[in-house]
Design a protein around this motif. Structure first.
Motif, PDB file in Angstrom:
ATOM      1  N   UNK A  52       0.957  -1.288  -0.173  1.00  0.00           N
ATOM      2  CA  UNK A  52      -0.020   0.151   0.108  1.00  0.00           C
ATOM      3  C   UNK A  52       0.882   1.222   0.007  1.00  0.00           C
ATOM      4  N   UNK A  53       2.190   1.171   0.088  1.00  0.00           N
ATOM      5  CA  UNK A  53       2.827   2.121   0.161  1.00  0.00           C
ATOM      6  C   UNK A  53       3.425   2.630  -1.408  1.00  0.00           C
ATOM      7  N   UNK A  54       4.013   3.852  -1.574  1.00  0.00           N
ATOM      8  CA  UNK A  54       4.570   4.247  -2.648  1.00  0.00           C
ATOM      9  C   UNK A  54       6.142   4.527  -2.616  1.00  0.00           C
ATOM     10  N   UNK A  55       7.064   4.112  -3.049  1.00  0.00           N
ATOM     11  CA  UNK A  55       8.484   4.455  -3.083  1.00  0.00           C
ATOM     12  C   UNK A  55       9.182   4.000  -4.110  1.00  0.00           C
ATOM     13  N   UNK A  56      10.686   3.874  -3.773  1.00  0.00           N
ATOM     14  CA  UNK A  56      11.693   3.741  -4.698  1.00  0.00           C
ATOM     15  C   UNK A  56      12.362   2.486  -3.930  1.00  0.00           C
ATOM     16  N   UNK A  57      13.013   1.650  -4.791  1.00  0.00           N
ATOM     17  CA  UNK A  57      13.856   0.494  -4.505  1.00  0.00           C
ATOM     18  C   UNK A  57      15.108   0.527  -5.208  1.00  0.00           C
ATOM     19  N   UNK A  75      19.006   3.649 -11.673  1.00  0.00           N
ATOM     20  CA  UNK A  75      18.186   4.361 -10.844  1.00  0.00           C
ATOM     21  C   UNK A  75      16.947   3.672 -10.509  1.00  0.00           C
ATOM     22  N   UNK A  76      16.177   4.316  -9.841  1.00  0.00           N
ATOM     23  CA  UNK A  76      14.827   3.742  -9.381  1.00  0.00           C
ATOM     24  C   UNK A  76      13.854   4.460  -9.840  1.00  0.00           C
ATOM     25  N   UNK A  77      12.662   3.815 -10.401  1.00  0.00           N
ATOM     26  CA  UNK A  77      11.413   4.671 -10.814  1.00  0.00           C
ATOM     27  C   UNK A  77      10.707   4.499  -9.237  1.00  0.00           C
ATOM     28  N   UNK A  78       9.517   4.624  -9.587  1.00  0.00           N
ATOM     29  CA  UNK A  78       8.558   4.813  -8.055  1.00  0.00           C
ATOM     30  C   UNK A  78       7.756   3.457  -8.277  1.00  0.00           C
ATOM     31  N   UNK A  79       7.573   2.761  -7.085  1.00  0.00           N
ATOM     32  CA  UNK A  79       7.065   1.375  -7.040  1.00  0.00           C
ATOM     33  C   UNK A  79       5.794   1.556  -6.329  1.00  0.00           C
ATOM     34  N   UNK A  80       4.623   0.838  -6.810  1.00  0.00           N
ATOM     35  CA  UNK A  80       3.306   0.585  -6.065  1.00  0.00           C
ATOM     36  C   UNK A  80       2.974  -0.811  -6.147  1.00  0.00           C
ATOM     37  N   UNK A  81       2.184  -1.158  -5.004  1.00  0.00           N
ATOM     38  CA  UNK A  81       1.668  -2.587  -5.203  1.00  0.00           C
ATOM     39  C   UNK A  81       2.728  -3.852  -5.161  1.00  0.00           C
ATOM     40  N   UNK A 112      10.267  10.679  -2.103  1.00  0.00           N
ATOM     41  CA  UNK A 112      11.032  11.775  -2.058  1.00  0.00           C
ATOM     42  C   UNK A 112      12.393  11.422  -1.474  1.00  0.00           C
ATOM     43  N   UNK A 113      12.639  10.333  -0.900  1.00  0.00           N
ATOM     44  CA  UNK A 113      13.812   9.601  -0.516  1.00  0.00           C
ATOM     45  C   UNK A 113      14.035  10.180   1.049  1.00  0.00           C
ATOM     46  N   UNK A 114      12.956  10.624   1.741  1.00  0.00           N
ATOM     47  CA  UNK A 114      12.968  11.148   3.106  1.00  0.00           C
ATOM     48  C   UNK A 114      12.899  10.065   4.140  1.00  0.00           C
ATOM     49  N   UNK A 115      12.184   8.963   4.006  1.00  0.00           N
ATOM     50  CA  UNK A 115      11.945   7.858   4.844  1.00  0.00           C
ATOM     51  C   UNK A 115      12.434   6.513   4.449  1.00  0.00           C
ATOM     52  N   UNK A 116      13.076   5.857   4.956  1.00  0.00           N
ATOM     53  CA  UNK A 116      13.606   4.790   4.756  1.00  0.00           C
ATOM     54  C   UNK A 116      12.614   3.560   5.342  1.00  0.00           C
ATOM     55  N   UNK A 117      11.911   2.648   4.339  1.00  0.00           N
ATOM     56  CA  UNK A 117      10.925   2.117   4.656  1.00  0.00           C
ATOM     57  C   UNK A 117      11.388   0.547   5.134  1.00  0.00           C
ATOM     58  N   UNK A 118      12.427   0.206   4.571  1.00  0.00           N
ATOM     59  CA  UNK A 118      13.003  -1.024   4.798  1.00  0.00           C
ATOM     60  C   UNK A 118      14.435  -1.021   4.217  1.00  0.00           C
ATOM     61  N   UNK A 119      15.151  -2.057   4.891  1.00  0.00           N
ATOM     62  CA  UNK A 119      16.520  -2.211   4.458  1.00  0.00           C
ATOM     63  C   UNK A 119      16.911  -3.784   4.336  1.00  0.00           C
ATOM     64  N   UNK A 120      17.260  -4.493   3.592  1.00  0.00           N
ATOM     65  CA  UNK A 120      17.482  -5.731   3.497  1.00  0.00           C
ATOM     66  C   UNK A 120      18.758  -5.961   2.676  1.00  0.00           C
ATOM     67  N   UNK A 121      19.519  -7.249   3.080  1.00  0.00           N
ATOM     68  CA  UNK A 121      20.691  -7.507   2.670  1.00  0.00           C
ATOM     69  C   UNK A 121      20.629  -9.018   2.183  1.00  0.00           C
TER      70      UNK A 121
END
Length: 158
Positions: A52-57, A75-81, A112-121
């Motif tokens: 349900x979020x919109x963001x970049x990966x 680069x990253x586009x904007x991802x949804x769903x 807008x790159x202001x919030x880190x939703x998740x980080x995985x390695x």
């Protein structure tokens, strides 16, 4: 008081997002482990669920917990769903010598790159460039000398 409410709300939204948005089913082409030349590309395919979020990966190469130097990446586009995406990275030759990549870090950030939703390695094993030569042990280097002193390599005059 109002400022504290907004900070708490942003922290709460960030925490919820961190538990929600994710990447999975990560594969690479070429498959790991592999040795590559500088500038050779690695395609990284993954499934994403933005919950349900919109963001970049962003997928970035790491070695020993540090972002790899001299990398180039998609680069990253904007991802949804939900969906599947393929991105790439490579390591350029800037005189740094042999470079290994042992993990790919995925960061899911707000538009807008202001919030880190998740980080995985995810663990991988890529080697870029030519590995340094392994020095031969001194005992092997001394073998001709030792054999010569035993008379095994003496020149015979006829």
């Amino acid at each position: 008081m109002l400022r504290m409410f907004f900070c708490a709300t942003a922290l709460c939204l960030s925490s919820v997002a961190a538990m929600a948005a994710s990447v999975s089913n990560v594969t690479t082409n070429p498959t790991s482990p592999v040795s590559l030349g500088f500038g050779d590309g690695v395609d990284v395919t993954f499934d994403y669920d933005m919950m349900g979020l919109s963001g970049r990966i962003f997928a970035r190469p790491f070695n020993d917990g540090v972002l790899s130097s001299a990398f180039s990446a998609s680069p990253s586009g904007i991802f949804n769903g939900t969906g599947t995406e393929t991105v790439f990275f490579t390591i350029q030759d800037l005189g740094q010598g042999f470079q290994e990549v042992d993990q790919i870090r995925f960061q899911i950030l707000s538009d807008d790159l202001s919030i880190l939703f998740n980080e995985q390695f995810f663990d991988v094993d890529f080697a870029f460039g030519t590995p340094p030569a392994v020095p031969l042990p001194a005992a092997i280097l001394m073998l001709p000398l030792a054999l010569g002193s035993l008379g095994l390599f003496r020149r015979k005059n006829i």
